[in-house]
Write an enzyme that holds these catalytic residues in place. Structure first.
Site, PDB file in Angstrom:
ATOM      1  N   SER A  91       5.576 -11.170   8.501  1.00 37.81           N
ATOM      2  CA  SER A  91       4.843 -10.722   7.315  1.00 37.81           C
ATOM      3  C   SER A  91       4.529  -9.228   7.345  1.00 37.81           C
ATOM      4  O   SER A  91       4.229  -8.652   6.311  1.00 37.81           O
ATOM      5  CB  SER A  91       3.550 -11.526   7.139  1.00 37.81           C
ATOM      6  OG  SER A  91       2.603 -11.194   8.130  1.00 37.81           O
ATOM      7  N   LYS A 128      -2.669  -8.690   8.620  1.00 38.58           N
ATOM      8  CA  LYS A 128      -2.346  -8.169   7.291  1.00 38.58           C
ATOM      9  C   LYS A 128      -3.040  -6.819   7.087  1.00 38.58           C
ATOM     10  O   LYS A 128      -3.898  -6.411   7.850  1.00 38.58           O
ATOM     11  CB  LYS A 128      -2.824  -9.119   6.180  1.00 38.58           C
ATOM     12  CG  LYS A 128      -2.259 -10.527   6.232  1.00 38.58           C
ATOM     13  CD  LYS A 128      -0.839 -10.598   5.758  1.00 38.58           C
ATOM     14  CE  LYS A 128      -0.337 -12.017   5.648  1.00 38.58           C
ATOM     15  NZ  LYS A 128       0.081 -12.620   6.878  1.00 38.58           N
TER      16      LYS A 128
END
Length: 171
Positions: A91, A128
């Site tokens: 990610s 993230k």
């Protein structure tokens, strides 16, 4: 080459290593042999060369000096609140983080907009980028295959720590 070896031996004299070296000629070729052994019960650290590395043609006339480099001193500013975590997943591949990389996470830092963070979302840890927009907070992946996570729409969430450094292996 002799100038570089001279620099290296001068630098190593100030480290915790004993250097055994020999220079000999074999079939007309000069061969440099160096053996480094640590002194008993003293830590050995790699040298940080204080000369910038140029990506072009090297200048052998420049002098360089080295000092012992302890990566922990370089990347850890709050030892009690700092952790190493191994990345799993893709990610964050857009910023070069990939499975197997190690991130240095400092729990004592206040997360700011744009920081790479480790967050606990519904009991699962995720890595993230933190984005704040109009009073809302989002966790945004650096890979277009992943949707942003709106923290106001999940059950439980907590920013666990801020990523300060990444360690990658290329070989």
């Amino acid at each position: 080459m002799v100038r570089f070896l001279s620099f290296l031996f001068r630098s190593l004299r100030h480290t915790y290593l004993q250097v055994y070296y020999s220079i000999r000629t074999i079939s007309g070729q000069t061969v440099y042999n160096m053996d480094m052994r640590s002194k008993p019960s003293t830590p050995t650290l790699p040298l940080l060369i204080s000369l910038p590395i140029k990506a072009g043609f090297p200048n052998p006339a420049e002098d360089a000096t080295g000092t012992p480099l302890d990566l922990n001193q370089l990347v850890i500013h709050h030892p009690v609140a700092t952790f190493y975590l191994r990345v799993d997943g893709d990610s964050m591949s857009g910023i070069g983080l990939k499975t197997g990389d190690i991130v240095v996470v400092d729990k004592s830092l206040e997360p700011r907009n744009g920081d790479i963070v480790v967050a606990a979302v519904d009991g699962e840890f995720t890595l993230k980028r933190l984005r704040k927009d109009n009073g809302k907070a989002y966790l945004v992946a650096e890979n277009p295959d992943f949707s942003p996570i709106d923290l106001s729409e999940v059950g439980e969430s907590e920013i666990w720590g801020v990523v300060t450094h990444a360690i990658q292996q290329y070989r």
